[in-house]
Structure formats: C-alpha cells, structure tokens
Design a protein around this motif. Sequence first.
Motif, PDB file in Angstrom:
ATOM      1  N   ARG A 254       2.530   0.944   0.762  1.00  0.00           N
ATOM      2  CA  ARG A 254       2.407  -0.236  -0.093  1.00  0.00           C
ATOM      3  C   ARG A 254       3.162  -0.026  -1.409  1.00  0.00           C
ATOM      4  O   ARG A 254       3.857  -0.925  -1.909  1.00  0.00           O
ATOM      5  CB  ARG A 254       0.929  -0.524  -0.355  1.00  0.00           C
ATOM      6  N   LEU A 255       3.062   1.179  -2.004  1.00  0.00           N
ATOM      7  CA  LEU A 255       3.784   1.466  -3.250  1.00  0.00           C
ATOM      8  C   LEU A 255       5.288   1.437  -3.031  1.00  0.00           C
ATOM      9  O   LEU A 255       6.044   0.939  -3.884  1.00  0.00           O
ATOM     10  CB  LEU A 255       3.336   2.830  -3.789  1.00  0.00           C
ATOM     11  N   GLU A 256       5.721   1.968  -1.895  1.00  0.00           N
ATOM     12  CA  GLU A 256       7.148   1.932  -1.595  1.00  0.00           C
ATOM     13  C   GLU A 256       7.629   0.487  -1.437  1.00  0.00           C
ATOM     14  O   GLU A 256       8.735   0.128  -1.874  1.00  0.00           O
ATOM     15  CB  GLU A 256       7.422   2.717  -0.321  1.00  0.00           C
ATOM     16  N   ALA A 257       6.812  -0.356  -0.790  1.00  0.00           N
ATOM     17  CA  ALA A 257       7.208  -1.746  -0.624  1.00  0.00           C
ATOM     18  C   ALA A 257       7.291  -2.464  -1.956  1.00  0.00           C
ATOM     19  O   ALA A 257       8.186  -3.295  -2.185  1.00  0.00           O
ATOM     20  CB  ALA A 257       6.200  -2.451   0.293  1.00  0.00           C
ATOM     21  N   GLU A 258       6.334  -2.141  -2.861  1.00  0.00           N
ATOM     22  CA  GLU A 258       6.374  -2.794  -4.169  1.00  0.00           C
ATOM     23  C   GLU A 258       7.580  -2.368  -4.992  1.00  0.00           C
ATOM     24  O   GLU A 258       8.019  -3.106  -5.887  1.00  0.00           O
ATOM     25  CB  GLU A 258       5.082  -2.478  -4.930  1.00  0.00           C
ATOM     26  N   SER A 259       8.137  -1.197  -4.702  1.00  0.00           N
ATOM     27  CA  SER A 259       9.282  -0.701  -5.476  1.00  0.00           C
ATOM     28  C   SER A 259      10.615  -1.237  -4.968  1.00  0.00           C
ATOM     29  O   SER A 259      11.657  -0.954  -5.567  1.00  0.00           O
ATOM     30  CB  SER A 259       9.290   0.823  -5.453  1.00  0.00           C
ATOM     31  N   LEU A 260      10.605  -1.983  -3.848  1.00  0.00           N
ATOM     32  CA  LEU A 260      11.855  -2.531  -3.328  1.00  0.00           C
ATOM     33  C   LEU A 260      12.379  -3.603  -4.285  1.00  0.00           C
ATOM     34  O   LEU A 260      11.617  -4.380  -4.878  1.00  0.00           O
ATOM     35  CB  LEU A 260      11.631  -3.122  -1.932  1.00  0.00           C
ATOM     36  N   SER A 261      13.689  -3.651  -4.380  1.00  0.00           N
ATOM     37  CA  SER A 261      14.319  -4.621  -5.301  1.00  0.00           C
ATOM     38  C   SER A 261      14.370  -6.016  -4.709  1.00  0.00           C
ATOM     39  O   SER A 261      14.357  -7.008  -5.448  1.00  0.00           O
ATOM     40  CB  SER A 261      15.744  -4.148  -5.649  1.00  0.00           C
ATOM     41  N   ASP A 262      14.432  -6.130  -3.376  1.00  0.00           N
ATOM     42  CA  ASP A 262      14.491  -7.439  -2.724  1.00  0.00           C
ATOM     43  C   ASP A 262      13.071  -7.978  -2.571  1.00  0.00           C
ATOM     44  O   ASP A 262      12.263  -7.423  -1.826  1.00  0.00           O
ATOM     45  CB  ASP A 262      15.155  -7.298  -1.355  1.00  0.00           C
ATOM     46  N   ASP A 264      11.895 -10.646  -1.023  1.00  0.00           N
ATOM     47  CA  ASP A 264      11.568 -11.087   0.335  1.00  0.00           C
ATOM     48  C   ASP A 264      11.296  -9.899   1.246  1.00  0.00           C
ATOM     49  O   ASP A 264      10.356  -9.899   2.054  1.00  0.00           O
ATOM     50  CB  ASP A 264      12.723 -11.925   0.899  1.00  0.00           C
ATOM     51  N   GLU A 265      12.123  -8.887   1.139  1.00  0.00           N
ATOM     52  CA  GLU A 265      11.925  -7.689   1.967  1.00  0.00           C
ATOM     53  C   GLU A 265      10.623  -7.000   1.607  1.00  0.00           C
ATOM     54  O   GLU A 265       9.887  -6.528   2.475  1.00  0.00           O
ATOM     55  CB  GLU A 265      13.097  -6.739   1.768  1.00  0.00           C
ATOM     56  N   ALA A 266      10.326  -6.962   0.290  1.00  0.00           N
ATOM     57  CA  ALA A 266       9.077  -6.338  -0.160  1.00  0.00           C
ATOM     58  C   ALA A 266       7.868  -7.101   0.384  1.00  0.00           C
ATOM     59  O   ALA A 266       6.891  -6.511   0.834  1.00  0.00           O
ATOM     60  CB  ALA A 266       9.040  -6.269  -1.682  1.00  0.00           C
ATOM     61  N   ALA A 267       7.941  -8.447   0.309  1.00  0.00           N
ATOM     62  CA  ALA A 267       6.821  -9.241   0.814  1.00  0.00           C
ATOM     63  C   ALA A 267       6.650  -9.052   2.315  1.00  0.00           C
ATOM     64  O   ALA A 267       5.522  -8.993   2.834  1.00  0.00           O
ATOM     65  CB  ALA A 267       7.050 -10.721   0.466  1.00  0.00           C
ATOM     66  N   ARG A 268       7.755  -8.974   3.041  1.00  0.00           N
ATOM     67  CA  ARG A 268       7.673  -8.798   4.487  1.00  0.00           C
ATOM     68  C   ARG A 268       7.035  -7.455   4.842  1.00  0.00           C
ATOM     69  O   ARG A 268       6.165  -7.374   5.709  1.00  0.00           O
ATOM     70  CB  ARG A 268       9.069  -8.904   5.095  1.00  0.00           C
ATOM     71  N   ILE A 269       7.450  -6.399   4.147  1.00  0.00           N
ATOM     72  CA  ILE A 269       6.891  -5.075   4.440  1.00  0.00           C
ATOM     73  C   ILE A 269       5.428  -5.010   4.024  1.00  0.00           C
ATOM     74  O   ILE A 269       4.587  -4.413   4.711  1.00  0.00           O
ATOM     75  CB  ILE A 269       7.720  -3.999   3.722  1.00  0.00           C
ATOM     76  N   GLU A 270       5.079  -5.656   2.890  1.00  0.00           N
ATOM     77  CA  GLU A 270       3.691  -5.663   2.467  1.00  0.00           C
ATOM     78  C   GLU A 270       2.812  -6.395   3.492  1.00  0.00           C
ATOM     79  O   GLU A 270       1.669  -5.992   3.742  1.00  0.00           O
ATOM     80  CB  GLU A 270       3.577  -6.336   1.092  1.00  0.00           C
ATOM     81  N   ALA A 271       3.348  -7.454   4.057  1.00  0.00           N
ATOM     82  CA  ALA A 271       2.582  -8.162   5.084  1.00  0.00           C
ATOM     83  C   ALA A 271       2.346  -7.262   6.292  1.00  0.00           C
ATOM     84  O   ALA A 271       1.261  -7.261   6.894  1.00  0.00           O
ATOM     85  CB  ALA A 271       3.321  -9.435   5.492  1.00  0.00           C
ATOM     86  N   ARG A 272       3.393  -6.514   6.662  1.00  0.00           N
ATOM     87  CA  ARG A 272       3.222  -5.568   7.780  1.00  0.00           C
ATOM     88  C   ARG A 272       2.178  -4.506   7.440  1.00  0.00           C
ATOM     89  O   ARG A 272       1.354  -4.137   8.284  1.00  0.00           O
ATOM     90  CB  ARG A 272       4.561  -4.902   8.091  1.00  0.00           C
ATOM     91  N   VAL A 273       2.233  -4.015   6.216  1.00  0.00           N
ATOM     92  CA  VAL A 273       1.261  -2.999   5.807  1.00  0.00           C
ATOM     93  C   VAL A 273      -0.147  -3.575   5.801  1.00  0.00           C
ATOM     94  O   VAL A 273      -1.108  -2.924   6.232  1.00  0.00           O
ATOM     95  CB  VAL A 273       1.639  -2.435   4.419  1.00  0.00           C
ATOM     96  N   ASP A 274      -0.280  -4.830   5.327  1.00  0.00           N
ATOM     97  CA  ASP A 274      -1.596  -5.466   5.335  1.00  0.00           C
ATOM     98  C   ASP A 274      -2.135  -5.603   6.767  1.00  0.00           C
ATOM     99  O   ASP A 274      -3.318  -5.357   7.039  1.00  0.00           O
ATOM    100  CB  ASP A 274      -1.506  -6.842   4.666  1.00  0.00           C
ATOM    101  N   ALA A 275      -1.242  -6.047   7.673  1.00  0.00           N
ATOM    102  CA  ALA A 275      -1.677  -6.185   9.061  1.00  0.00           C
ATOM    103  C   ALA A 275      -2.089  -4.846   9.651  1.00  0.00           C
ATOM    104  O   ALA A 275      -3.088  -4.739  10.371  1.00  0.00           O
ATOM    105  CB  ALA A 275      -0.557  -6.812   9.900  1.00  0.00           C
ATOM    106  N   LEU A 276      -1.311  -3.802   9.335  1.00  0.00           N
ATOM    107  CA  LEU A 276      -1.645  -2.476   9.848  1.00  0.00           C
ATOM    108  C   LEU A 276      -2.952  -1.985   9.257  1.00  0.00           C
ATOM    109  O   LEU A 276      -3.789  -1.390   9.951  1.00  0.00           O
ATOM    110  CB  LEU A 276      -0.506  -1.497   9.525  1.00  0.00           C
ATOM    111  N   GLU A 277      -3.179  -2.260   7.990  1.00  0.00           N
ATOM    112  CA  GLU A 277      -4.416  -1.826   7.352  1.00  0.00           C
ATOM    113  C   GLU A 277      -5.617  -2.555   7.963  1.00  0.00           C
ATOM    114  O   GLU A 277      -6.672  -1.960   8.181  1.00  0.00           O
ATOM    115  CB  GLU A 277      -4.343  -2.077   5.845  1.00  0.00           C
ATOM    116  N   ARG A 278      -5.446  -3.864   8.228  1.00  0.00           N
ATOM    117  CA  ARG A 278      -6.544  -4.601   8.859  1.00  0.00           C
ATOM    118  C   ARG A 278      -6.843  -4.052  10.257  1.00  0.00           C
ATOM    119  O   ARG A 278      -8.001  -3.941  10.655  1.00  0.00           O
ATOM    120  CB  ARG A 278      -6.204  -6.086   8.945  1.00  0.00           C
ATOM    121  N   ALA A 279      -5.789  -3.730  10.991  1.00  0.00           N
ATOM    122  CA  ALA A 279      -6.001  -3.178  12.328  1.00  0.00           C
ATOM    123  C   ALA A 279      -6.708  -1.833  12.262  1.00  0.00           C
ATOM    124  O   ALA A 279      -7.635  -1.559  13.036  1.00  0.00           O
ATOM    125  CB  ALA A 279      -4.673  -3.051  13.062  1.00  0.00           C
ATOM    126  N   VAL A 280      -6.306  -0.990  11.320  1.00  0.00           N
ATOM    127  CA  VAL A 280      -6.947   0.320  11.165  1.00  0.00           C
ATOM    128  C   VAL A 280      -8.406   0.141  10.758  1.00  0.00           C
ATOM    129  O   VAL A 280      -9.308   0.818  11.267  1.00  0.00           O
ATOM    130  CB  VAL A 280      -6.183   1.187  10.149  1.00  0.00           C
TER     131      VAL A 280
END
Length: 450
Positions: A254-262, A264-280
């Motif tokens: 999540r911290l790495e995603a927040e540090s991305l400059s793009d 849209d890319e950051a939001a997309r990766i954060e969404a993936r991380v959120d989904a993975l966290e919910r699954a875990v």
Amino acid sequence: MLVAATTSLVLIALLVPLVLLVRTAAESGAVDRASAEAESVAVAVGALEAATPGTAGPGTEPGAGAVDGRAADLETLRLTVERAAHPTTVFLGDGRVLGARADRSPAVELASRGRSVTAAVPGGREILVAVEGAPGGTAVVRVFLGDDELARGVTRVQTGLLVLGLVLVGLGILVADRLARAVIRPISSLAKVSHRLAAGDMTARTVPGGPPEVHAVGLALNHLAGRITGLLAEERENAADLSHRLRTPLTGLRLEAESLSDPDEAARIEARVDALERAVTAVITEARRRTRERDECDAVAVVGDRVAFWSVLAEDQGRAVELDLAPGPIPVAVAADDLAACVDALLGNVFAHTGEGVALGVRLAAAPGGAVLTVTDAGPGFGTTAPLERGESGAGSTGLGLDIARRTAESSGGALTLGASPEGGASVSLFLALPRRAQARPCSKPRPVR
C-alpha cells in the motif's frame, strides 16, 4: 431377555423335579393312609379267629353261644368295613365278601396266598392285606384308592409353584433392568456428548459414571474433547499470526502504491491491494471461526449477481451466456458469501478449462426441499460422472473448485452431481436444501471478487 431366559432355565431345572417329588409324596401319603386303614380292618378280621365257643347257659343248646359270638363279630366287621374312609372289601376264606362290591382280581388271588401287595388297576390302586388264620382260610382286605385321591392337593401345590416361578422371573427381570439401566444411562450420555462434539459443540462434556469401564470411557472422551479444543485454539492462534504476517507485506504494498507518481496507476494498485486484503481477512476470519453457522440467503439474487459479474469477461471472450433463473426469492441454507464463492468457482472452471468462444449456461430452478443450480458448457467435458477427489485435476489446476462447490452443497444438506451437457460438455448440478425457516432472511450482497 437374557436374564429372563437364564432365570427360566434355572427355575425349570428346579421346579420340574420338585413337582414330580410333590406328586410322589402325595401318592405315598395316600397309600400310607390306605394301608393303615387296611391294617385296622385286618385286625378286625383277625378277631374272628380269636372267637371261641362260649359256655352255654342254662336252657341253651351246646354251641349256641359260639354261633352268636361269631355272628356278632361278623356284624362288627361289616360295620367297620362300611364306615371306612375308602371303598373297602373283605374277601373271607370261605368265599364270603363283605363291604364294597369288587371283582376278585389276580392281585386278590395272589394276596390270598398270604402275600400283601399293592396293585395298579384301571382308575386307581388296590391295597391288599393278607390275613392268615381267618375262618375258612386266608382272608384278604382290599382298600381301593382312586386317581383323584392319589393326586389330591397336587394341582394346588403345582399352581403355587408355577406362580412362585413367575414371580421369581419377574423379580429377576426387574433387578436386571435396574442393573442394566445403571450401565445404559452413562453409555447413552456418552453417545449424546459424542454427537454434540461431532456437530461442532466443543464445550460438550460428559459426567463419568457407571461401572469402572464405562467411567474410564467417559474420562477418555472428556480428555479427547479437551485435546481437540486445544488443537483448535492453537490453529486459531496460528491463523492470527498468519494474519499479522500477511498484513505486513500488504502494508508495504500500500505504501509503495501511494508513492507512485501516476495517480491512476496508484489507485488501480491500491484497489488490488484492498481486494487482496479483504480476501486475506475473509480467509483468516473463516479459519478462526469456531463453528460454521448455517446461514441462509436468496439463491436467485446471489446467482444473478455473480453471473452478471462474469458476463463482462464472457463478453470479452465472445462466450454466449444462457441464464435461466426461476422467479425468486428461493431461500437456501447457504450463506451469501459461500454461495457466491461456489458460483465463482464453477464459472471460473469454465473460463479456465474451455477455450474462448465456448458457450456456457447457468440454470437455477426450484425443487422439492430446495433448489437446483446447474452450470453447463460446450467444452470437452469431464469424461467421468464420478466426483473428483479433493486436489485432483486433469488440467493442471489445484482441483479445489469442484470441492468448494461440493462442500457448499453438502453444508446445506444437499449434494453435487457431475454429468454431461446437451452440447457434450461438462454439467455440474448442485442441490441446495431449504433453510429451517420457510423464508430466507435478507442477506447482504456478496463482495465482488476481482
């Protein structure tokens, strides 16, 4: 039954000889009484021998006194015979017969030779006493005993013994029942506790009791339940540790995603991380749950939602999706999330093991006692109708998709069936049982799986 049979055998072994002994004793007593009576009559017969000519008085003829004395003795003997308790007959040596009418049987002829005998005749017995030295030769005293006299009192005693035997058998069964209950009650308690443990109630314990062996089994069952509870607690702790271990790298992602400059890319990766966290989180929650509560939901709503989700991917791959949903709601005894995961596993198998453009169909129909969910495709099929073992797969996958579907169906009280579709592909049918209540309570919308 065992005690009744054993007691009956013992009582029969004791009472049958006792009944025979009672009959023999009754006959012996009757014969003894008749013999004593015959002996008393024989004494009177012997008195005839002792009678001697008396002295004639003045004006009497010689010998008249003797004749009168003998006549008096005969009259006395006749009265004695007639007043006897049993039919008594006296056969005098000169051929005269006093008392009850009776035939001169062979036994009487034998007794007339000076031998006292007891003979069995039709209807009873003859007690014969020989009186030697009687006038005219040996006299015979006959006393007749009927069969009813021989068996007098035997029926009453036999009835008493039979009643006594039945009472003893009843007492034996009653005592055996009480003793058996002392063993059956603890065993029944053990069975109930074992069923509760099998149903997931880890707090179930038994109170050891009964014989030492049953008491030891109760202690062992309690020890086993405690050990199982400890192992489950240990697994829950391991699941908690696993959650912490997994969330640490997720936090890093999540911290790495927040540090991305793009953005849209950051939001997309954060969404993936959120989904993975919910699954875990869902996996950890499921692992830590003590028991699997039987939930319920509307199968029409859940299946329709999941098919709508997968239809987007089907459209991208050029797959035709045929959806046939029965008018809802159709309540089933499966939680919404579990049913959603089941549908995702079945549709995921279709997308994973069939080529693009292969059509698929989903049908949900009401059935007696529940609902039937059928997923078909036009692919190569399974090649077998036997359920695959957990972890088995002919396509290089984990082989857990069908097992998830099977366990979901069985958790509701249903079952899974494999077959072939009309197009020659695979067909998976799940029977989902109705919940205990007539209508399903409102269920939350399942979380989307990305």
